[in-house]
Design an enzyme around this catalytic site. Structure first.
Site, PDB file in Angstrom:
ATOM      1  N   ARG A 152      -7.244   8.222  14.448  1.00  0.00           N
ATOM      2  CA  ARG A 152      -6.799   9.269  15.363  1.00  0.00           C
ATOM      3  C   ARG A 152      -7.971  10.145  15.800  1.00  0.00           C
ATOM      4  O   ARG A 152      -8.039  10.572  16.958  1.00  0.00           O
ATOM      5  CB  ARG A 152      -5.698  10.115  14.715  1.00  0.00           C
ATOM      6  CG  ARG A 152      -5.070  11.106  15.687  1.00  0.00           C
ATOM      7  CD  ARG A 152      -3.820  11.745  15.120  1.00  0.00           C
ATOM      8  NE  ARG A 152      -4.096  12.573  13.953  1.00  0.00           N
ATOM      9  CZ  ARG A 152      -3.164  13.230  13.265  1.00  0.00           C
ATOM     10  NH1 ARG A 152      -1.886  13.126  13.615  1.00  0.00           N
ATOM     11  NH2 ARG A 152      -3.486  13.950  12.214  1.00  0.00           N
ATOM     12  N   LYS A 254      -5.856  15.829  18.632  1.00  0.00           N
ATOM     13  CA  LYS A 254      -5.876  16.991  17.730  1.00  0.00           C
ATOM     14  C   LYS A 254      -7.103  17.864  18.024  1.00  0.00           C
ATOM     15  O   LYS A 254      -7.935  18.136  17.150  1.00  0.00           O
ATOM     16  CB  LYS A 254      -5.854  16.516  16.273  1.00  0.00           C
ATOM     17  CG  LYS A 254      -5.202  17.502  15.325  1.00  0.00           C
ATOM     18  CD  LYS A 254      -4.913  16.843  13.991  1.00  0.00           C
ATOM     19  CE  LYS A 254      -4.360  17.817  12.969  1.00  0.00           C
ATOM     20  NZ  LYS A 254      -3.025  18.328  13.329  1.00  0.00           N
ATOM     21  N   GLU A 290       7.446  19.371  20.527  1.00  0.00           N
ATOM     22  CA  GLU A 290       7.196  19.511  19.101  1.00  0.00           C
ATOM     23  C   GLU A 290       7.134  20.974  18.716  1.00  0.00           C
ATOM     24  O   GLU A 290       7.137  21.862  19.571  1.00  0.00           O
ATOM     25  CB  GLU A 290       5.917  18.782  18.680  1.00  0.00           C
ATOM     26  CG  GLU A 290       4.650  19.224  19.365  1.00  0.00           C
ATOM     27  CD  GLU A 290       3.444  18.431  18.881  1.00  0.00           C
ATOM     28  OE1 GLU A 290       2.866  18.834  17.858  1.00  0.00           O
ATOM     29  OE2 GLU A 290       3.078  17.437  19.516  1.00  0.00           O
TER      30      GLU A 290
END
Length: 409
Positions: A152, A254, A290
């Site tokens: 990721r 992220k 989210e």
């Protein structure tokens, strides 16, 4: 995310050494903290006391090895919150314009020197990851799916025009850092060691452009529950003014800016007594996305629905793991657009994330209307079942039939 409160420990201020040829140990004047030299860097160490059974001495070294630490640090493990506890060591590696990272090294935990014109400070060119280590009853340490975090980070780095460590270097760096701080891994059942890898543009840049140098850092901290409620229901409010991400943006990686942008809405929500904020999509303003730092799941009968990852939602590793565990237990899992109206008819709602693992939702407030979810003290049957199954795997209390854990001796 909640602000992290520092506890006492050994602070280390990083300052480049002027004469890089010397390898002697330099001591500061009597009124200044003592210093140690590690490789070609001089580190200043504060004399703050550290409450520990076996304080280890920090040795000057020209290699990347570290001093063996004693068993378990002396902390109040029964009341461990989710905050920063200053541990012994952190990992640092550098990458220049050739795109290749140096062999990293373990150095004492502490502040780092950063150019004020660095890419991360001026243009937000930075990423972070989060994963955990757990102590088993035989004193061995388990990591949970570290290669997924490495992959990721590489995806996020590509989006942010940054080089990234290889999967192998990332995982090896995590292992080194955890073992160097093994005494800070909480006793079995008392918490976990939170691992925070950082990748940032540390090189100086004035015009808008990728930084010429990058720094990869890993530090750790023992943690308890992220939400003060623990495995107890949290109360969310649906946000329809502020948005976490937009199509074409960086919501699916992220990057550090994604989290600063939610602080205002989160602050307002907490002042009103809510635990956190649930965001809607920025286009239609009716589909769930989210929570500030968690993915969201909605349960109706045997069907578990979660918003599909389509560029605005972070592909959570806990999210991915919960989906696989749920499928193994014969739940039907749907990754799709989930309307805010579906909250009205849901049997249960829960959040997932590295920090929270699984967090049941007790209520959601939307446009002044509060929807409450029943269950055993607000914890639904499905939420509890999935939480128990996943944490049993993470902590080594159940057979790892999925091959997700990595054991460190």
């Amino acid at each position: 995310m909640e602000s992290l409160t520092a506890s006492r420990g050994a602070l280390l201020a990083v300052a480049p050494l002027a004469d890089r040829r010397s390898t002697r140990l330099y001591l500061s004047p009597p009124l200044s903290p003592p210093s140690i030299q590690i490789r070609d860097q001089l580190y200043s160490m504060s004399s703050l006391p550290l409450k520990a059974r076996g304080m280890r001495r920090c040795e000057a070294s020209l290699a990347s090895d570290y001093t063996k630490a004693s068993e378990v640090a002396d902390l109040d493990w029964e009341n461990l919150g989710f905050g920063i506890v200053q541990t012994d060591s952190m990992y640092i590696a550098k990458c220049g314009q050739d795109g290749k990272f140096s062999d990293g090294e373990l150095v004492p935990f502490g502040p780092i020197a950063l150019n004020p014109s660095s890419g991360v400070l001026n243009y937000g060119q930075g990423l972070f990851e989060g994963l955990k280590a757990y102590r088993k009853t035989d004193d061995s340490i388990l990591l949970f799916r570290p290669e997924e975090n490495a992959l990721r980070m590489r995806t996020g780095a590509e989006r942010m025009c940054m080089p990234a460590p290889t999967v192998e270097q990332f995982v090896d760096a995590v292992k080194q850092t955890v073992l160097a701080n093994k005494r800070w891994v909480p006793p079995t059942g008392k918490g976990s060691l939170y691992i925070r890898p950082l990748l940032m543009g540390s090189g100086a840049v004035l015009g808008l452009a990728p930084a010429p140098e990058y720094t990869f850092i890993i530090f750790v901290s023992p943690v308890g529950n992220y939400f003060k409620e623990g495995l107890a229901p949290i109360n969310l409010i649906v946000e329809d003014r502020f948005h976490r991400a937009t199509p074409g943006g960086t919501g699916s990686v992220k990057t550090i800016g994604n989290y600063a942008s939610v602080l205002m809405a989160q602050k307002i929500a907490k002042e009103k007594g809510y635990s956190d904020v649930l965001y809607l999509d920025a286009v239609h303003k009716k589909y769930l996305e989210e929570v500030s730092s968690c993915n969201i799941f909605v349960v109706k009968g045997n069907v578990i629905s979660t918003p599909a990852v389509r560029g605005t939602i972070l592909p959570g590793i806990t999210r991915k793991s919960i989906i696989d565990v749920a499928l193994s237990k014969d739940f039907q899992v749907e990754e799709r657009l989930v309307s805010v109206d579906e909250l009205l008819e849901a049997d249960e709602v829960f959040c997932t994330g590295t920090a929270v693992v699984v967090s049941p939702v007790g209520s959601i407030t939307y446009q002044g209307k509060r929807i409450e979810y029943a269950g055993n003290r607000g914890v639904g049957v499905v939420s509890r079942q999935l939480y128990t199954s996943l944490t049993s795997l993470q902590m080594g209390q159940a057979e790892d039939w999925l091959g997700w854990t990595v054991q460190l001796s």
